[in-house]
Design a protein around this motif. Structure first.
Motif, PDB file in Angstrom:
ATOM      1  N   VAL A   1       0.833  -1.203   0.000  1.00  0.00           N
ATOM      2  CA  VAL A   1       0.000   0.000   0.000  1.00  0.00           C
ATOM      3  C   VAL A   1       0.867   1.252   0.000  1.00  0.00           C
ATOM      4  O   VAL A   1       2.053   1.218   0.334  1.00  0.00           O
ATOM      5  CB  VAL A   1      -0.946   0.035   1.222  1.00  0.00           C
ATOM      6  N   ARG A   2       0.261   2.363  -0.405  1.00  0.00           N
ATOM      7  CA  ARG A   2       0.896   3.675  -0.281  1.00  0.00           C
ATOM      8  C   ARG A   2       0.251   4.400   0.900  1.00  0.00           C
ATOM      9  O   ARG A   2      -0.943   4.253   1.161  1.00  0.00           O
ATOM     10  CB  ARG A   2       0.708   4.497  -1.549  1.00  0.00           C
ATOM     11  N   ARG A   3       1.063   5.164   1.592  1.00  0.00           N
ATOM     12  CA  ARG A   3       0.553   5.931   2.725  1.00  0.00           C
ATOM     13  C   ARG A   3       0.981   7.381   2.599  1.00  0.00           C
ATOM     14  O   ARG A   3       2.057   7.684   2.078  1.00  0.00           O
ATOM     15  CB  ARG A   3       1.063   5.349   4.048  1.00  0.00           C
ATOM     16  N   ILE A   4       0.108   8.242   3.097  1.00  0.00           N
ATOM     17  CA  ILE A   4       0.435   9.657   3.167  1.00  0.00           C
ATOM     18  C   ILE A   4       0.378  10.099   4.620  1.00  0.00           C
ATOM     19  O   ILE A   4      -0.371   9.562   5.428  1.00  0.00           O
ATOM     20  CB  ILE A   4      -0.518  10.520   2.317  1.00  0.00           C
ATOM     21  N   GLU A   5       1.200  11.073   4.921  1.00  0.00           N
ATOM     22  CA  GLU A   5       1.227  11.663   6.259  1.00  0.00           C
ATOM     23  C   GLU A   5       0.473  12.977   6.198  1.00  0.00           C
ATOM     24  O   GLU A   5       0.749  13.821   5.338  1.00  0.00           O
ATOM     25  CB  GLU A   5       2.673  11.883   6.690  1.00  0.00           C
ATOM     26  N   LEU A   6      -0.493  13.140   7.087  1.00  0.00           N
ATOM     27  CA  LEU A   6      -1.371  14.304   7.068  1.00  0.00           C
ATOM     28  C   LEU A   6      -1.195  15.134   8.331  1.00  0.00           C
ATOM     29  O   LEU A   6      -1.259  14.595   9.439  1.00  0.00           O
ATOM     30  CB  LEU A   6      -2.841  13.868   6.952  1.00  0.00           C
ATOM     31  N   ARG A   7      -0.999  16.432   8.144  1.00  0.00           N
ATOM     32  CA  ARG A   7      -0.978  17.346   9.284  1.00  0.00           C
ATOM     33  C   ARG A   7      -2.356  17.989   9.387  1.00  0.00           C
ATOM     34  O   ARG A   7      -2.824  18.627   8.449  1.00  0.00           O
ATOM     35  CB  ARG A   7       0.105  18.409   9.103  1.00  0.00           C
ATOM     36  N   VAL A   8      -2.985  17.777  10.553  1.00  0.00           N
ATOM     37  CA  VAL A   8      -4.378  18.209  10.685  1.00  0.00           C
ATOM     38  C   VAL A   8      -4.519  19.585  11.312  1.00  0.00           C
ATOM     39  O   VAL A   8      -5.450  20.324  11.009  1.00  0.00           O
ATOM     40  CB  VAL A   8      -5.199  17.176  11.485  1.00  0.00           C
ATOM     41  N   ALA A   9      -3.626  19.946  12.229  1.00  0.00           N
ATOM     42  CA  ALA A   9      -3.726  21.245  12.893  1.00  0.00           C
ATOM     43  C   ALA A   9      -2.478  21.445  13.730  1.00  0.00           C
ATOM     44  O   ALA A   9      -1.799  20.484  14.099  1.00  0.00           O
ATOM     45  CB  ALA A   9      -4.983  21.320  13.774  1.00  0.00           C
ATOM     46  N   ASP A  10      -2.192  22.693  14.026  1.00  0.00           N
ATOM     47  CA  ASP A  10      -1.051  22.983  14.891  1.00  0.00           C
ATOM     48  C   ASP A  10      -1.231  22.312  16.245  1.00  0.00           C
ATOM     49  O   ASP A  10      -2.331  22.306  16.810  1.00  0.00           O
ATOM     50  CB  ASP A  10      -0.905  24.497  15.090  1.00  0.00           C
ATOM     51  N   GLY A  11      -0.148  21.748  16.750  1.00  0.00           N
ATOM     52  CA  GLY A  11      -0.191  21.133  18.073  1.00  0.00           C
ATOM     53  C   GLY A  11      -0.609  19.686  18.072  1.00  0.00           C
ATOM     54  O   GLY A  11      -0.555  19.021  19.115  1.00  0.00           O
TER      55      GLY A  11
END
Length: 357
Positions: free
Chosen positions: A314-324
């Motif tokens: 599989v391929r995966r992505i890293e997601l930044r959802v919000a500061d902190g």
């Protein structure tokens, strides 16, 4: 129907009652209660220092306890010596005798029995031959451990443990010293051996994939206590504590707030109901498979792609959802075009929520 070889012994149920084991002021086991069914394959799963190997050694009689009892069926085995518990033990690093042939290693437990209990040489040879067939190593009886691969040595170690027809088979990180492909092959093989022999089997592992794939049930340990016992599906799909939710399934913990029965991550309301979780700070555990990038409805969480990587098939992505908040990972289709810096929105397929402590 399960096939058994040699002198048959009924698989023993094991009852661990209020077991405490202290090393000085440190409690390695802290009031452990555990019932293991006769003939089942149970995994003891947990991080380093959780007490899983100590518990296995207590069951084997290799480690004295501070308090509590261990029962094999109706028999109190707490004070029985190792030899009288009739257990087979397989260690991570094989513990084979390097100066002995494969046949002599397998036969060792039978050959050292008191004369009145020792099988004849013919019976021992027959037993060794049966076990070599069982572990798929026929014709290797004259080789020495140094002439075998790691996987073959572990098969010999298991054959030696089975030779004495144990009531209980105990394995301590049995595949820990092997490479990934051999580990995968031996997992399937061990499950097959268990189905054929029917021994009550307990194995220690820190590898959750190994535990979930092999075991009938899994006992998850942390800091000398059992957090949850259940089937692989129960452990994975319905974790009963924040520790289990945070340990199984490669999750990311997000700090959320429950307000008026609703779960909020920053400015986004994730759920209109938070059953069994009181108002206030809470911990949400998100696995890669929980994230839906295609949903047409539901609360949408804005995120930025911080990285793209391959994880096996599989391929995966890293997601930044919000500061902190720490980044979360999501699985994406192999052909989907996506790059670092892209803005996306996603929903959550499941909420694993526990009060913050």
């Amino acid at each position: 129907m399960r096939a058994r070889t040699g002198i048959e012994a009924a698989p023993a149920a094991i009852h661990v009652e209020a077991i405490t084991k202290a090393f000085g002021a440190t409690a390695a086991l802290d009031g452990i209660d555990l019932d293991i069914r006769g003939g089942e394959l149970l995994a003891l799963l947990g991080p380093s220092g959780s007490g899983k190997t100590t518990l296995l050694r207590v069951i084997a009689g290799l480690e004295p306890i501070t308090s509590g009892r261990v029962l094999f069926g109706d028999e109190d085995a707490t004070r029985l010596a190792v030899q009288r518990r009739h257990v087979g033990f397989v260690f991570q690093h094989y513990a084979l005798f390097r100066h002995m042939t494969v046949a002599d290693n397998i036969a060792y437990g039978l050959a050292v029995r008191p004369r009145s209990e020792r099988p004849s040489r013919t019976d021992i040879r027959r037993r060794v031959s049966e076990l070599l067939d069982l572990v798929r190593l026929p014709g290797l009886e004259k080789r020495y451990p140094g002439q075998l691969s790691g996987g073959q040595r572990q098969r010999v170690a298991l054959a030696r443990a089975l030779a004495v027809d144990p009531k209980v088979l105990l394995l301590d990180e049995p595949f820990g010293a092997l490479d990934a492909q051999v580990r995968r092959d031996l997992r399937r093989w061990l499950r097959e051996i268990h189905e054929r022999t029917g021994h009550t089997t307990i194995f220690v592992t820190h590898d959750q994939d190994e535990a979930l794939e092999l075991a009938d049930r899994v006992a998850v340990l942390s800091r000398g206590r059992i957090e949850q016992v259940g089937t692989p599906d129960e452990i994975y799909d319905r974790p009963s504590s924040a520790f289990v939710a945070g340990f199984v399934g490669q999750p990311t913990r997000l700090d959320v707030v429950v307000v008026d029965g609703k779960v909020r991550l920053g400015d986004v309301t994730l759920s209109a109901a938070a059953p069994a979780v009181p108002a206030g700070p809470a911990a949400l555990f998100v696995r890669p498979a929980d994230i839906d990038l295609e949903a047409a409805s539901g609360p949408r969480i804005a995120a930025t792609v911080a990285g793209v990587r391959r994880a096996g098939a599989v391929r995966r992505i890293e997601l930044r959802v919000a500061d902190g908040h720490p980044p979360v990972e999501a699985e994406i289709a192999p052909g989907r075009a996506i790059a670092r810096g892209d803005a996306v929105n996603f929903t959550l397929k499941a909420l694993r929520l526990f009060p913050s402590h």
